[in-house]
Design a protein around this motif. Structure first.
Motif, PDB file in Angstrom:
ATOM      1  N   THR A   1      27.539 -35.335 127.271  1.00  0.00           N
ATOM      2  CA  THR A   1      28.130 -35.058 125.960  1.00  0.00           C
ATOM      3  C   THR A   1      27.197 -35.416 124.803  1.00  0.00           C
ATOM      4  O   THR A   1      26.919 -34.570 123.948  1.00  0.00           O
ATOM      5  N   PRO A   2      26.684 -36.673 124.717  1.00  0.00           N
ATOM      6  CA  PRO A   2      25.766 -36.983 123.611  1.00  0.00           C
ATOM      7  C   PRO A   2      24.448 -36.216 123.691  1.00  0.00           C
ATOM      8  O   PRO A   2      23.837 -35.904 122.666  1.00  0.00           O
TER       9      PRO A   2
ATOM     10  N   THR B   1      33.433 -30.138 126.410  1.00  0.00           N
ATOM     11  CA  THR B   1      32.834 -30.694 125.204  1.00  0.00           C
ATOM     12  C   THR B   1      33.199 -29.823 124.020  1.00  0.00           C
ATOM     13  O   THR B   1      32.631 -28.736 123.823  1.00  0.00           O
TER      14      THR B   1
ATOM     15  N   LEU C   1      30.855 -27.976 120.077  1.00  0.00           N
ATOM     16  CA  LEU C   1      29.537 -27.391 120.234  1.00  0.00           C
ATOM     17  C   LEU C   1      29.574 -25.893 119.904  1.00  0.00           C
ATOM     18  O   LEU C   1      30.621 -25.259 120.051  1.00  0.00           O
TER      19      LEU C   1
ATOM     20  N   LYS D   1      37.063 -36.464 114.461  1.00  0.00           N
ATOM     21  CA  LYS D   1      37.461 -36.049 115.812  1.00  0.00           C
ATOM     22  C   LYS D   1      38.700 -35.154 115.770  1.00  0.00           C
ATOM     23  O   LYS D   1      38.793 -34.170 116.517  1.00  0.00           O
TER      24      LYS D   1
ATOM     25  N   LYS E   1      25.150 -32.798 122.283  1.00  0.00           N
ATOM     26  CA  LYS E   1      25.333 -32.960 120.838  1.00  0.00           C
ATOM     27  C   LYS E   1      23.982 -32.965 120.136  1.00  0.00           C
ATOM     28  O   LYS E   1      23.794 -32.306 119.108  1.00  0.00           O
TER      29      LYS E   1
ATOM     30  N   ALA F   1      24.719 -30.865 116.689  1.00  0.00           N
ATOM     31  CA  ALA F   1      26.120 -30.909 116.271  1.00  0.00           C
ATOM     32  C   ALA F   1      26.386 -32.197 115.491  1.00  0.00           C
ATOM     33  O   ALA F   1      25.909 -33.271 115.867  1.00  0.00           O
ATOM     34  N   ASP F   2      27.110 -32.086 114.402  1.00  0.00           N
ATOM     35  CA  ASP F   2      27.443 -33.266 113.606  1.00  0.00           C
ATOM     36  C   ASP F   2      28.312 -34.225 114.409  1.00  0.00           C
ATOM     37  O   ASP F   2      28.154 -35.443 114.354  1.00  0.00           O
ATOM     38  N   GLU F   3      29.253 -33.694 115.161  1.00  0.00           N
ATOM     39  CA  GLU F   3      30.145 -34.505 115.990  1.00  0.00           C
ATOM     40  C   GLU F   3      30.714 -33.631 117.093  1.00  0.00           C
ATOM     41  O   GLU F   3      30.846 -32.409 116.929  1.00  0.00           O
ATOM     42  N   VAL F   4      31.030 -34.225 118.222  1.00  0.00           N
ATOM     43  CA  VAL F   4      31.660 -33.512 119.333  1.00  0.00           C
ATOM     44  C   VAL F   4      32.797 -34.371 119.874  1.00  0.00           C
ATOM     45  O   VAL F   4      32.913 -35.553 119.538  1.00  0.00           O
TER      46      VAL F   4
ATOM     47  N   TYR G   1      20.365 -41.005 126.764  1.00  0.00           N
ATOM     48  CA  TYR G   1      21.757 -40.754 126.376  1.00  0.00           C
ATOM     49  C   TYR G   1      22.697 -41.320 127.435  1.00  0.00           C
ATOM     50  O   TYR G   1      22.304 -41.516 128.585  1.00  0.00           O
TER      51      TYR G   1
END
Length: 365
Positions: A142-143, A290, A293, A189, A146, A151-154, A138
């Protein structure tokens, strides 16, 4: 609010062993007043703590060392021994050891988060290349988080006393930025940012500004067309979903004229567009949060600082701010959940928010 959330258990990952992370942890947690707001749990080893403690003769640190996180001392700093190895720590050096044990610390703290054994996590800085392995492919915390929490998106959200700046794209090459500027990505986002401002920061009707991608926000299509074909439609989509979103704004003028003061958060299109003005204009200490989450994670807004590692020179102000932010967000989430479970409190909050919004509109008029 329950007593548990009034004094949440906060975990700390140590970051790169050869960076300033452990020193920051020691300086921050040596002040016993931190025990008034949280129960600190450091995921490292007592040997690594003692190594850096020797370089800080003026700092007094007492802690309980344990291998079992279920046996915490709620009135003292706890160090969970994540490894028994006799690790050779070499402050300021970029080597395999620093990255290996940074990952072990991070993995065990995330495991504790998943198990509900800690309520939030403050991550000390890692070296993004040094930590790479088969288990960590990664570009940063953050990723990774995720993926770990599905998580679908952060959203990477930088917070300070006077501003909050989120970024649409994070740690990617500049030549690839435009590919990720899509209507769908922007709306995702914005949705996460909007929800975070409500639940995590207690802002019932947040105002969000969106920056353009091109110089002068494209000058109505003369300098690129992403603003006209992608960003403006995304802003309209957000408005149709009852979000107070405005833009796109020309990034240079937006920050130079202090327009960010009129908003609760700003969504920048790429890393440097948002973080350069943030680090230049932020009042107080910056914190990386972040958003999106199911758990709370914060970190200081700086890196491993190998050049001063082991010299006792690291400034722990941003790290301390990250601790305060984590505790505040945990409490804010609890308050939000409680108020939205009680219809009368929810109505009261909405009435207050509408009154405040009317004041803003009058001042703008």
């Amino acid at each position: 609010m329950s007593n548990e959330l009034q004094k949440p258990v906060i975990g700390f990952s140590c970051g790169d062993l050869n960076g300033i992370g452990t020193e920051l942890i020691i300086k921050t947690l040596s002040d016993n007043r931190i025990l008034d707001i949280c129960v600190p749990v450091v995921f490292a080893s007592n040997k690594s703590i003692n190594f850096y403690k020797k370089n800080l003769p003026d700092v007094t640190l007492t802690y309980q060392a344990t291998k079992d996180i279920t046996r915490l001392n709620y009135k003292q700093l706890n160090v969970v021994n994540c490894w028994e190895d006799d690790v050779q720590i070499t402050p300021g050096q970029l080597n395999e050891i620093g990255g290996k044990y940074a990952l072990i610390s991070l993995q065990q703290s995330v495991q504790a988060l998943k198990a509900g054994q800690i309520h939030g996590l403050v991550t000390a800085p890692i070296h993004k290349k040094n930590i790479q392995s088969a288990e960590f492919n990664y570009s940063g915390h953050t990723p990774y988080l995720k993926a770990m929490f599905n998580a679908d998106e952060v959203v990477m959200l930088m917070t300070a006393e006077n501003m909050r700046v989120a970024v649409l794209t994070e740690h990617i090459p500049v030549k690839e930025i435009a590919v990720h500027i899509t209507r769908e990505n922007i709306l995702k986002k914005l949705h996460i940012l909007h929800n975070s401002l409500q639940k995590d920061f207690g802002i019932d009707k947040p105002r969000i500004a969106v920056l353009g991608l091109n110089p002068h926000a494209g000058d109505e299509g003369l300098i690129g067309n992403e603003e006209e074909t992608i960003i403006k439609p995304a802003v309209k989509d957000a408005r149709h979903k009852n979000m107070m979103v405005f833009g796109p704004y020309s990034a240079d003028a937006f920050f130079a004229r202090g327009q960010y003061n009129q908003f609760d958060a700003v969504l920048a299109m790429y890393h440097d567009q948002g973080l350069i003005p943030f680090k230049s204009l932020a009042i107080g200490e910056g914190v990386n949060y972040t958003a999106g989450l199911p758990i709370v994670r914060t970190s200081p807004d700086h890196g491993t600082a190998f050049d001063i590692a082991g010299k006792g020179k690291a400034d722990a102000a941003s790290f301390l701010a990250a601790v305060y932010n984590a505790v505040d967000i945990i409490r804010s989430r609890a308050t939000w959940a409680e108020s939205h479970a009680n219809p009368l409190k929810k109505i009261s909050a909405r009435v207050l928010a509408n009154a405040e919004d009317e004041k803003i509109e009058e001042s703008e008029g």
